[in-house]
Design an enzyme around this catalytic site. Sequence first.
Site, PDB file in Angstrom:
ATOM      1  N   GLY A  73       0.841  -1.103   0.036  1.00  0.00           N
ATOM      2  CA  GLY A  73       0.097   0.009  -0.010  1.00  0.00           C
ATOM      3  C   GLY A  73       0.903   1.497   0.019  1.00  0.00           C
ATOM      4  O   GLY A  73       0.507   2.238  -0.708  1.00  0.00           O
ATOM      5  N   SER A  74       1.864   1.317   1.004  1.00  0.00           N
ATOM      6  CA  SER A  74       2.892   2.693   0.977  1.00  0.00           C
ATOM      7  C   SER A  74       3.161   2.723  -0.545  1.00  0.00           C
ATOM      8  O   SER A  74       3.504   3.897  -0.881  1.00  0.00           O
ATOM      9  CB  SER A  74       3.865   2.367   1.928  1.00  0.00           C
ATOM     10  OG  SER A  74       3.219   1.929   3.103  1.00  0.00           O
ATOM     11  N   ASN A 154      -8.599   3.637   8.117  1.00  0.00           N
ATOM     12  CA  ASN A 154      -7.688   2.681   8.718  1.00  0.00           C
ATOM     13  C   ASN A 154      -8.147   2.553  10.240  1.00  0.00           C
ATOM     14  O   ASN A 154      -8.069   1.675  10.777  1.00  0.00           O
ATOM     15  CB  ASN A 154      -6.367   2.414   8.585  1.00  0.00           C
ATOM     16  CG  ASN A 154      -5.621   3.869   8.622  1.00  0.00           C
ATOM     17  OD1 ASN A 154      -5.901   4.768   7.909  1.00  0.00           O
ATOM     18  ND2 ASN A 154      -4.593   3.913   9.543  1.00  0.00           N
ATOM     19  N   GLN A 182      -7.690  -0.435   2.928  1.00  0.00           N
ATOM     20  CA  GLN A 182      -8.715  -0.928   3.928  1.00  0.00           C
ATOM     21  C   GLN A 182     -10.027  -1.381   3.316  1.00  0.00           C
ATOM     22  O   GLN A 182     -10.826  -2.200   4.078  1.00  0.00           O
ATOM     23  CB  GLN A 182      -8.915   0.119   4.937  1.00  0.00           C
ATOM     24  CG  GLN A 182      -7.787   0.511   5.941  1.00  0.00           C
ATOM     25  CD  GLN A 182      -7.468  -0.658   6.911  1.00  0.00           C
ATOM     26  OE1 GLN A 182      -8.208  -1.537   7.205  1.00  0.00           O
ATOM     27  NE2 GLN A 182      -6.122  -0.756   7.237  1.00  0.00           N
ATOM     28  N   SER A 202      -3.482  -3.485  -0.738  1.00  0.00           N
ATOM     29  CA  SER A 202      -2.346  -4.048  -0.198  1.00  0.00           C
ATOM     30  C   SER A 202      -2.714  -5.757   0.290  1.00  0.00           C
ATOM     31  O   SER A 202      -3.799  -5.785   0.989  1.00  0.00           O
ATOM     32  CB  SER A 202      -2.029  -3.407   0.992  1.00  0.00           C
ATOM     33  OG  SER A 202      -0.586  -4.087   1.654  1.00  0.00           O
ATOM     34  N   GLY A 203      -1.963  -6.505  -0.113  1.00  0.00           N
ATOM     35  CA  GLY A 203      -2.442  -7.979   0.161  1.00  0.00           C
ATOM     36  C   GLY A 203      -2.580  -8.507   1.651  1.00  0.00           C
ATOM     37  O   GLY A 203      -3.243  -9.184   1.686  1.00  0.00           O
ATOM     38  N   HIS A 204      -1.792  -7.878   2.533  1.00  0.00           N
ATOM     39  CA  HIS A 204      -1.862  -8.462   3.875  1.00  0.00           C
ATOM     40  C   HIS A 204      -3.060  -7.876   4.603  1.00  0.00           C
ATOM     41  O   HIS A 204      -3.166  -8.205   5.717  1.00  0.00           O
ATOM     42  CB  HIS A 204      -0.696  -8.097   4.458  1.00  0.00           C
ATOM     43  CG  HIS A 204      -0.204  -6.680   5.038  1.00  0.00           C
ATOM     44  ND1 HIS A 204      -0.772  -6.175   6.293  1.00  0.00           N
ATOM     45  CD2 HIS A 204       0.104  -5.775   4.213  1.00  0.00           C
ATOM     46  CE1 HIS A 204      -0.340  -4.782   6.406  1.00  0.00           C
ATOM     47  NE2 HIS A 204       0.310  -4.394   5.081  1.00  0.00           N
ATOM     48  N   THR A 240      12.642  -8.437 -10.709  1.00  0.00           N
ATOM     49  CA  THR A 240      11.865  -9.769 -10.636  1.00  0.00           C
ATOM     50  C   THR A 240      10.682  -9.943  -9.815  1.00  0.00           C
ATOM     51  O   THR A 240      10.563  -9.535  -8.608  1.00  0.00           O
ATOM     52  CB  THR A 240      13.080 -10.879 -10.267  1.00  0.00           C
ATOM     53  OG1 THR A 240      13.988 -10.497 -11.355  1.00  0.00           O
ATOM     54  CG2 THR A 240      12.416 -12.102 -10.430  1.00  0.00           C
ATOM     55  N   CYS A 327       1.083   7.379  23.039  1.00  0.00           N
ATOM     56  CA  CYS A 327       2.093   6.251  23.589  1.00  0.00           C
ATOM     57  C   CYS A 327       1.866   5.126  22.403  1.00  0.00           C
ATOM     58  O   CYS A 327       3.176   4.549  22.550  1.00  0.00           O
ATOM     59  CB  CYS A 327       1.614   5.846  24.794  1.00  0.00           C
ATOM     60  SG  CYS A 327       2.110   6.774  26.079  1.00  0.00           S
TER      61      CYS A 327
HETATM   62  C1  LIG Z   1      -5.153   3.043   4.501  1.00  0.00           C
HETATM   63  C2  LIG Z   1      -3.973   2.526   4.488  1.00  0.00           C
HETATM   64  N1  LIG Z   1      -3.232   2.903   3.286  1.00  0.00           N
HETATM   65  C3  LIG Z   1      -1.800   2.240   3.387  1.00  0.00           C
HETATM   66  C4  LIG Z   1      -1.404   1.578   4.090  1.00  0.00           C
HETATM   67  C5  LIG Z   1       0.018   1.002   4.143  1.00  0.00           C
HETATM   68  O1  LIG Z   1      -0.105  -0.349   3.587  1.00  0.00           O
HETATM   69  P1  LIG Z   1       1.253  -1.440   3.298  1.00  0.00           P
HETATM   70  O2  LIG Z   1       1.380  -1.780   4.777  1.00  0.00           O
HETATM   71  O3  LIG Z   1       0.907  -2.437   2.692  1.00  0.00           O
HETATM   72  O4  LIG Z   1       2.475  -0.548   3.026  1.00  0.00           O
HETATM   73  C6  LIG Z   1      -2.236   1.000   5.214  1.00  0.00           C
HETATM   74  C7  LIG Z   1      -1.728  -0.186   6.055  1.00  0.00           C
HETATM   75  O5  LIG Z   1      -1.025  -0.132   7.011  1.00  0.00           O
HETATM   76  C8  LIG Z   1      -3.320   1.441   5.378  1.00  0.00           C
HETATM   77  O6  LIG Z   1      -4.217   0.963   6.406  1.00  0.00           O
END
Ligand SMILES: Cc1ncc(COP(=O)(O)O)c(C=O)c1O
Lengths: 395, 143
Positions: A73-74, A154, A182, A202-204, A240, A327
């Site tokens: 995602g990032s 998120n 999300q 994002s896959g995870h 790759t 925190c």
């Molecule tokens: C809204 C949102 N954008 C971007 C990300 C970043 O995704 P990634 O961890 O796959 O880089 C996240 C997850 O942390 C997210 O919740």
Amino acid sequence: MEHRVYADNAATTKLSSRALNAMMPYLTDNFGNASSIYTEGGAARKAVDQARETMAQCLHIKNPSELYFLSGGSEADNWAIKGAAELSLKKGKNHIISTKFEHHAVLHTLEYLEKHGYEVTLLDVHEDGLVRPEEFEAAIRENTGLATIMFANNEIGTIQPIQELSAIAKKHGVLFHTDAVQAVGTIPVNVEELGVDMLSLSGHKFHGPKGVGALYLRKGIRLPNLVHGGAQERGYRAGTENTAGIVGMAEALKESCEVMEERNIRLARLRDKLIDSLLTIDRSRINGDRVHRLPGNVNVCFHGVEGEALLLSLDLKGVAASSGSACTSGSLDPSHVLLAIGLPHEVAHGSVRLTFSTETTEEDVDYIISVLPPIIERLRAMSPLWERIIAQDNT
Amino acid sequence: MAYSEKVMDHFANPRNVGEMEDADGIGEVGNSKCGDIMKMYIKVKDDVITDVSFKTFGCGAAIATSSMATELVKGHTIPEALQLTNKAVMEALDGLPPVKVHCSVLAEQAIKAAVSDYYQKQGIDPKTVVGEIPEPIECHLED
Ligand SMILES: Cc1ncc(COP(=O)(O)O)c(C=O)c1O
């Protein structure tokens, strides 16, 4: 055995066994490089192409080649925003519109662009955590080249009217990107209907592996290359292919789409049950709109309690959750999302986020309902802030 | 970030927690905006802190450092209690993550604030004994 409840699925999810099984051959015998012409390479190539098709189908993307695989995602957010900003600048447009409560992958990218001469407007998300389309339209100027507005938040799980927003952008000739990290795999995402130009995923977040994601990039938008090198991902993103990761992500998305409808009815009921129950606690509040909300997202504040102490207490009881307190945010301030919806600092410190997945059961929710109130009571009993809140109330 | 077992023990089972009805001195430091407030109560007889308790709003480290600080001054003379440093509190807890060091500073200051209040109530200018208590540190000052 200790009872563990994993309620932090917005942070990451467990790899599904279907995804793992789909990945295994590409971690073992089918190790070939998708760019090679011999048999092993061909198998990898086919798997990557198939994954692209599978994902395009789930997301209602007409042309699978509009989907680019990358590391998550990032990376997708960075490429879309920096790339589209550069494109816009060529047309003399240096203004970007976004919102106050985007993920840091978006906000920090925008801060970087501001340092390089771009102007950024961050839209208010109001007390309910929702962008107002009319405010978006009013913020568009002559020099607006790009808008980036997240699909679902998120932290508080609020869902934005993306289709309406992207139509407004189109009307004004503004490129539209949405961070759908999300949303994809969690709620229905129909790219064609949404009409967006770019979409990050994002896959995870949907039971796929970590470190793999994708950007949907509408045909005809020629972003500058993200990684220079080989011809992978049509030359946009060299390197790759992470064959196993891509295959696992596609399988996980397919599975999510298959189970989504039934799962979401179930999770929304569990979510409402948990919210209703937590709101019976004195001086608690729900963060974010209750209706336009992800089915598995609960985000509540308890006055007089600090979030990290709450998380540690939950962990000792076997519950994994997260908080927007300073925190836990690793910065000086509590979560920018909670501040964006207007919470005072001291209230934002006392937030807890509980997020569900397909694995979450009613027993899990009942367990949370049984352990959380005594934790709040214990922490409040030792809290001078709580003492003050009560004293003020009695005067 | 990981807490030591000692920190987790003092967080899960804080010592000397709760309000003290007949305290001789009460000190409060920190603020709610930053996310931590510590309140210390002491009972003094013949210059000895015979009893001590605390209430804390804050993170795990804030609660654990408060708890440890009360243990370290209980039964000690006031001059000894004034010698308590945040380092001593940290060491007694087998260390703190760097971002949590400020919690131990607050704990040290809370003890000093309680002693100050005690002197004030005795009609003695606390500054001559306790010295200046520094202004509450900035939110989450990182050492
Ligand atoms: C809204 C949102 N954008 C971007 C990300 C970043 O995704 P990634 O961890 O796959 O880089 C996240 C997850 O942390 C997210 O919740």
